[in-house]
Design an enzyme around this catalytic site. Structure first.
Site, PDB file in Angstrom:
ATOM      1  N   ASN A   1       1.813   2.979   2.932  1.00 22.85           N
ATOM      2  CA  ASN A   1       1.301   3.391   3.181  1.00 22.85           C
ATOM      3  C   ASN A   1       1.268   4.052   4.555  1.00 22.85           C
ATOM      4  OD1 ASN A   1      -1.559   2.864   5.223  1.00 22.85           O
ATOM      5  ND2 ASN A   1      -2.007   1.773   3.105  1.00 22.85           N
TER       6      ASN A   1
ATOM      7  N   ASP B   1      -1.272   5.400   7.043  1.00 23.84           N
ATOM      8  CA  ASP B   1      -2.359   5.634   7.505  1.00 23.84           C
ATOM      9  C   ASP B   1      -2.198   5.245   9.096  1.00 23.84           C
ATOM     10  OD1 ASP B   1      -3.935   5.391   4.511  1.00 23.84           O
ATOM     11  OD2 ASP B   1      -4.328   3.234   5.754  1.00 23.84           O
ATOM     12  N   HIS B   2      -1.203   5.011   9.684  1.00 30.29           N
ATOM     13  CA  HIS B   2      -1.163   4.364  11.288  1.00 30.29           C
ATOM     14  C   HIS B   2       0.211   5.724  11.542  1.00 30.29           C
ATOM     15  CE1 HIS B   2      -3.822   1.707  10.294  1.00 30.29           C
ATOM     16  NE2 HIS B   2      -2.828   0.544   9.725  1.00 30.29           N
TER      17      HIS B   2
ATOM     18  N   ARG C   1      -4.434  11.521  19.578  1.00 30.88           N
ATOM     19  CA  ARG C   1      -4.599  12.495  20.798  1.00 30.88           C
ATOM     20  C   ARG C   1      -4.610  13.510  20.357  1.00 30.88           C
ATOM     21  NH1 ARG C   1      -0.653  12.330  25.695  1.00 30.88           N
ATOM     22  NH2 ARG C   1      -1.265  10.318  26.279  1.00 30.88           N
TER      23      ARG C   1
ATOM     24  N   HIS D   1      -5.156   5.557   2.748  1.00 32.63           N
ATOM     25  CA  HIS D   1      -6.786   5.224   2.831  1.00 32.63           C
ATOM     26  C   HIS D   1      -7.517   6.543   3.713  1.00 32.63           C
ATOM     27  CE1 HIS D   1      -9.773   1.658   3.970  1.00 32.63           C
ATOM     28  NE2 HIS D   1      -9.840   2.538   3.445  1.00 32.63           N
TER      29      HIS D   1
ATOM     30  N   ARG E   1     -10.708   6.676   4.775  1.00 31.27           N
ATOM     31  CA  ARG E   1     -12.389   5.691   5.034  1.00 31.27           C
ATOM     32  C   ARG E   1     -13.176   7.002   6.026  1.00 31.27           C
ATOM     33  NH1 ARG E   1     -10.599   0.728   7.009  1.00 31.27           N
ATOM     34  NH2 ARG E   1     -12.698   0.520   7.739  1.00 31.27           N
TER      35      ARG E   1
ATOM     36  N   ARG F   1     -11.507   7.686  10.441  1.00 34.96           N
ATOM     37  CA  ARG F   1     -10.390   6.819  11.584  1.00 34.96           C
ATOM     38  C   ARG F   1      -8.913   7.539  11.944  1.00 34.96           C
ATOM     39  NH1 ARG F   1     -10.984   0.521  11.515  1.00 34.96           N
ATOM     40  NH2 ARG F   1     -13.426   1.565  10.977  1.00 34.96           N
ATOM     41  N   HIS F   2      -8.445   7.509  10.611  1.00 31.71           N
ATOM     42  CA  HIS F   2      -6.836   7.615  10.749  1.00 31.71           C
ATOM     43  C   HIS F   2      -6.455   8.911   9.975  1.00 31.71           C
ATOM     44  CE1 HIS F   2      -7.256   5.287   7.208  1.00 31.71           C
ATOM     45  NE2 HIS F   2      -6.960   3.821   8.328  1.00 31.71           N
TER      46      HIS F   2
ATOM     47  N   GLU G   1      -6.811   5.017  -1.117  1.00 35.97           N
ATOM     48  CA  GLU G   1      -7.449   4.163  -1.217  1.00 35.97           C
ATOM     49  C   GLU G   1      -8.620   4.110  -0.858  1.00 35.97           C
ATOM     50  OE1 GLU G   1      -5.436   1.076   1.993  1.00 35.97           O
ATOM     51  OE2 GLU G   1      -4.421   0.632   0.379  1.00 35.97           O
TER      52      GLU G   1
ATOM     53  N   THR H   1      -8.845  -3.805  10.115  1.00 35.96           N
ATOM     54  CA  THR H   1      -8.303  -2.685   8.815  1.00 35.96           C
ATOM     55  C   THR H   1      -9.413  -4.031   7.254  1.00 35.96           C
ATOM     56  OG1 THR H   1      -6.555  -3.057   7.944  1.00 35.96           O
ATOM     57  CG2 THR H   1      -6.863  -5.212   8.822  1.00 35.96           C
ATOM     58  N   THR H   2      -8.633  -3.475   5.873  1.00 42.35           N
ATOM     59  CA  THR H   2      -9.366  -4.001   4.847  1.00 42.35           C
ATOM     60  C   THR H   2      -9.773  -5.696   5.244  1.00 42.35           C
ATOM     61  OG1 THR H   2      -8.985  -2.180   4.102  1.00 42.35           O
ATOM     62  CG2 THR H   2      -9.388  -4.006   2.487  1.00 42.35           C
TER      63      THR H   2
ATOM     64  N   GLU I   1      -5.032  -5.463  -7.188  1.00 40.83           N
ATOM     65  CA  GLU I   1      -4.024  -5.828  -5.770  1.00 40.83           C
ATOM     66  C   GLU I   1      -4.309  -7.108  -5.336  1.00 40.83           C
ATOM     67  OE1 GLU I   1      -2.738  -2.185  -3.803  1.00 40.83           O
ATOM     68  OE2 GLU I   1      -2.431  -2.968  -1.899  1.00 40.83           O
TER      69      GLU I   1
ATOM     70  N   HIS J   1      -0.974  -5.849   2.309  1.00 48.84           N
ATOM     71  CA  HIS J   1      -1.290  -6.686   3.569  1.00 48.84           C
ATOM     72  C   HIS J   1      -0.396  -7.309   4.206  1.00 48.84           C
ATOM     73  CE1 HIS J   1      -4.963  -6.356   6.330  1.00 48.84           C
ATOM     74  NE2 HIS J   1      -5.745  -5.924   5.498  1.00 48.84           N
ATOM     75  N   GLY J   2      -0.112  -6.777   5.301  1.00 49.76           N
ATOM     76  CA  GLY J   2       0.068  -7.504   6.423  1.00 49.76           C
ATOM     77  C   GLY J   2       1.547  -7.883   5.588  1.00 49.76           C
TER      78      GLY J   2
ATOM     79  N   GLY K   1       2.315  -0.605   4.896  1.00 52.44           N
ATOM     80  CA  GLY K   1       1.560   0.241   5.545  1.00 52.44           C
ATOM     81  C   GLY K   1       2.091  -0.163   7.229  1.00 52.44           C
ATOM     82  N   HIS K   2       1.341  -1.233   7.721  1.00 54.34           N
ATOM     83  CA  HIS K   2       1.072  -1.281   9.528  1.00 54.34           C
ATOM     84  C   HIS K   2       2.571  -1.375  10.105  1.00 54.34           C
ATOM     85  CE1 HIS K   2       0.272  -3.437  13.208  1.00 54.34           C
ATOM     86  NE2 HIS K   2      -0.379  -2.514  13.338  1.00 54.34           N
TER      87      HIS K   2
HETATM   88  N1  PXP Z   1      -3.411  -2.710  -0.380  1.00 51.11           N
HETATM   89  C1  PXP Z   1      -4.890  -2.564   0.616  1.00 51.11           C
HETATM   90  C2  PXP Z   1      -5.674  -2.442  -0.371  1.00 51.11           C
HETATM   91  C3  PXP Z   1      -4.965  -2.122   2.145  1.00 51.11           C
HETATM   92  O1  PXP Z   1      -5.632  -1.638   2.381  1.00 51.11           O
HETATM   93  C4  PXP Z   1      -3.426  -1.714   3.087  1.00 51.11           C
HETATM   94  C5  PXP Z   1      -4.168  -1.730   4.579  1.00 51.11           C
HETATM   95  O2  PXP Z   1      -4.479  -0.163   4.250  1.00 51.11           O
HETATM   96  C6  PXP Z   1      -2.295  -2.542   2.744  1.00 51.11           C
HETATM   97  C7  PXP Z   1      -2.235  -2.678   1.272  1.00 51.11           C
HETATM   98  C8  PXP Z   1      -0.980  -2.234   3.463  1.00 51.11           C
HETATM   99  O3  PXP Z   1      -1.441  -2.673   4.646  1.00 51.11           O
HETATM  100  P1  PXP Z   1      -0.750  -2.983   5.891  1.00 51.11           P
HETATM  101  O4  PXP Z   1      -1.442  -1.762   6.323  1.00 51.11           O
HETATM  102  O5  PXP Z   1      -1.018  -4.124   6.445  1.00 51.11           O
HETATM  103  O6  PXP Z   1       0.744  -3.697   5.725  1.00 51.11           O
END
Ligand code: PXP
Length: 254
Positions: free
Chosen positions: A16, A18-19, A27, A52, A54, A58-59, A79, A109-110, A160, A200-201, A222-223
């Site tokens: 992912n 996104d970040h 910036r 994602h 959104r 935001r990203h 997403e 976040t979600t 998921e 997630h996480g 992702g994060h």
């Molecule tokens: N899966 C879903 C459905 C999510 O919404 C996210 C966060 O955007 C992730 C996975 C990835 O989570 P993380 O960025 O915490 O790894």
């Protein structure tokens, strides 16, 4: 030579990005470029790219999605919230996959899985329209049998499982209990004929037990990958995550 058994259980990694866009947007301007990150992830062993879009942008932006669709070879997992705006974008781009997620403006976040039971009637046409367009739909849900049954009834081929609570609890009884919920949910998904993903996480510390659940076929991360990349680089971070996942898969837990 790896045995067919192990190949069959290969766990896919969706990176992912996104970040990368979060940092860029801090910036304004074009740097760092999420597309460059996606290409680097592909070289480092990712099996897919997740982004994602959104509602508040935001990203990831609409232009990012366009460029990802046009310029990466890996499957894109979009997403998205179940809204008419996002559906129109998905139908225009026809990504390989779309993961429906709950979305609240004020959340960082979600924060939880989709309310597949309460929003059943609202979600059904979104799943049908995306599926008719050839996009594989997944539903981001809590590891809960009722949610899985509803996902099956909704006609989604993939779920998921939200691993956020498992990751947020530190080591100990609460995390262990959440982990068992995930194991049970993944087995239930298989019984229902649903392909099971998770995410997630997840970090280096939390990924291995999840990766060892053989009924889970894909992790979306992702994060942590983007954060750890600050210290050792994106390529090295993804390779290490891939290595940990593969190692966990050698001693799979049914
Ligand atoms: N899966 C879903 C459905 C999510 O919404 C996210 C966060 O955007 C992730 C996975 C990835 O989570 P993380 O960025 O915490 O790894």
């Amino acid at each position: 030579m790896t045995s067919p058994n192990i190949n069959a259980s290969k766990l896919r990694l969706g990176v992912n990005i996104d970040h990368v866009a979060t940092i860029r947007n801090a910036r304004g301007g074009d740097y760092p470029d999420p597309l460059r990150a996606a290409k680097m992830a592909a070289d480092a062993g990712a099996d897919g790219i997740t982004a994602h879009l959104r509602e508040d942008r935001r990203h990831i932006t609409d232009t990012d999605i366009l460029r990802l669709c046009d310029e990466i070879d890996l499957p894109l997992n979009l997403e998205m919230a179940a809204t008419e705006e996002m559906l129109a974008i998905a139908l225009r781009h026809k990504p390989h996959a779309a993961c429906l997620v709950p979305e609240k403006r004020e959340e960082r976040t979600t924060e939880g899985g989709l309310d597949v039971v309460g929003a059943f009637d609202k979600l059904k046409p979104y799943i049908a329209r995306l599926s008719d367009a050839g996009t594989r739909v997944s539903l981001f849900i809590e590891p809960d049998p009722t949610a899985l049954d509803a996902a099956k009834a909704l006609g989604a081929p993939v779920v998921e499982l939200h691993t956020g609570a498992y990751c947020d609890f530190g080591p100990g009884a609460q995390r262990d209990a959440e982990f068992e919920r995930i194991v049970t949910a993944a087995a239930h998904a298989e019984q229902l004929g649903l392909e099971c993903h998770a995410g997630h996480g997840l970090t280096y510390d939390t990924v291995k037990p999840i990766a060892a659940i053989s009924t889970i076929k894909e992790l979306n991360i992702g994060h942590f990958l983007v954060g750890e990349a600050i210290f050792v680089g994106f390529d090295a971070t993804i390779r290490e995550m891939r290595r940990l996942m593969d190692e966990a898969r050698q001693g799979v837990r049914a």
